[in-house]
Motif scaffolding. Structure first.
Motif, PDB file in Angstrom:
ATOM      1  N   ARG A 170       0.826  -1.196   0.000  1.00 41.58           N
ATOM      2  CA  ARG A 170       0.000   0.000   0.000  1.00 41.58           C
ATOM      3  C   ARG A 170       0.878   1.272   0.000  1.00 41.58           C
ATOM      4  O   ARG A 170       0.580   2.246  -0.682  1.00 41.58           O
ATOM      5  N   GLU A 171       1.928   1.237   0.821  1.00 44.60           N
ATOM      6  CA  GLU A 171       2.840   2.367   0.878  1.00 44.60           C
ATOM      7  C   GLU A 171       3.505   2.619  -0.481  1.00 44.60           C
ATOM      8  O   GLU A 171       3.637   3.747  -0.933  1.00 44.60           O
ATOM      9  N   SER A 172       3.901   1.528  -1.151  1.00 42.92           N
ATOM     10  CA  SER A 172       4.566   1.670  -2.437  1.00 42.92           C
ATOM     11  C   SER A 172       3.603   2.197  -3.504  1.00 42.92           C
ATOM     12  O   SER A 172       3.983   2.975  -4.371  1.00 42.92           O
ATOM     13  N   LYS A 173       2.326   1.806  -3.439  1.00 40.58           N
ATOM     14  CA  LYS A 173       1.330   2.292  -4.384  1.00 40.58           C
ATOM     15  C   LYS A 173       1.038   3.771  -4.133  1.00 40.58           C
ATOM     16  O   LYS A 173       0.811   4.526  -5.089  1.00 40.58           O
ATOM     17  N   ARG A 174       1.043   4.211  -2.903  1.00 39.08           N
ATOM     18  CA  ARG A 174       0.814   5.622  -2.590  1.00 39.08           C
ATOM     19  C   ARG A 174       1.952   6.508  -3.091  1.00 39.08           C
ATOM     20  O   ARG A 174       1.717   7.624  -3.521  1.00 39.08           O
ATOM     21  N   ARG A 175       3.161   6.006  -3.027  1.00 38.83           N
ATOM     22  CA  ARG A 175       4.330   6.789  -3.435  1.00 38.83           C
ATOM     23  C   ARG A 175       4.390   6.948  -4.954  1.00 38.83           C
ATOM     24  O   ARG A 175       5.033   7.853  -5.452  1.00 38.83           O
ATOM     25  N   ARG A 176       3.766   6.083  -5.689  1.00 38.02           N
ATOM     26  CA  ARG A 176       3.825   6.148  -7.148  1.00 38.02           C
ATOM     27  C   ARG A 176       3.015   7.236  -7.669  1.00 38.02           C
ATOM     28  O   ARG A 176       2.373   8.023  -7.651  1.00 38.02           O
TER      29      ARG A 176
END
Length: 176
Positions: A170-176
């Motif tokens: 989830r964190e990685s998807k938010r950063r994109r």
């Protein structure tokens, strides 16, 4: 001598012949019987209240009060239709009151009302279980089963790791 215990005659013994318990004797501690550790799983179950009997008792109390009213009205000399109307009115009122009373639970039970006592005990046990946050699937003595505890720890670890992975995604998807 009394029941074959003591001196046959106190002559020459320097005593009065009475048998007295030796209070200075120290007894060996009683050895507890070895218990099987599997006994915990076979504890007697708490008897559950028979709901049909509880319902029957509730209805019976209502009908007894209705019968008393009917007899009282008949003694007063009222007409049959008027008596039936008043009895039906009382019956409906008592049925509504008994449903409300179930929630407020009167705790004074007679000794022979075992199903009422069992139902109250079930409610108490449920309240205590919720207060202590004990799950419904809990088995007494399971805390002493090392294999089960190891299995539960492994499952909890796997679940935590999965949760961490989901949060990372989830964190990685938010950063994109």
């Amino acid at each position: 001598m009394y029941n074959g215990i003591g001196l046959s005659t106190p002559r020459g013994s320097g005593t009065n012949g009475y048998v007295v318990r030796n209070l200075s004797h120290v007894r060996a501690p009683q050895v507890e019987k070895e218990r099987n550790t599997n006994d915990i799983k076979h504890l007697p179950a708490v008897k559950k209240a028979n709901l049909a009997i509880l319902e029957h008792d509730r209805k019976r109390k209502i009908e007894v009060k209705c019968m008393e009213l009917q007899l009282k009205l008949e003694d007063e000399g009222l007409e049959e239709e008027e008596i039936m109307d008043k009895v039906d009115e009382l019956r409906k009122k008592l049925q509504e009151d008994s449903k409300k009373e179930d929630k407020n639970e009167n705790r004074r039970f007679l000794e022979h009302e075992t199903h009422h006592i069992a139902a109250a005990k079930e409610k108490d046990n449920e309240k205590m279980r919720r207060a202590l946050k004990v799950g419904r699937d809990y088995v007494e003595g399971s805390a002493f089963d090392r294999e089960l505890q190891a299995k539960l720890r492994d499952e909890a670890r796997v679940k935590r790791e999965a949760d961490i992975e989901i949060k990372a995604e989830r964190e990685s998807k938010r950063r994109r």
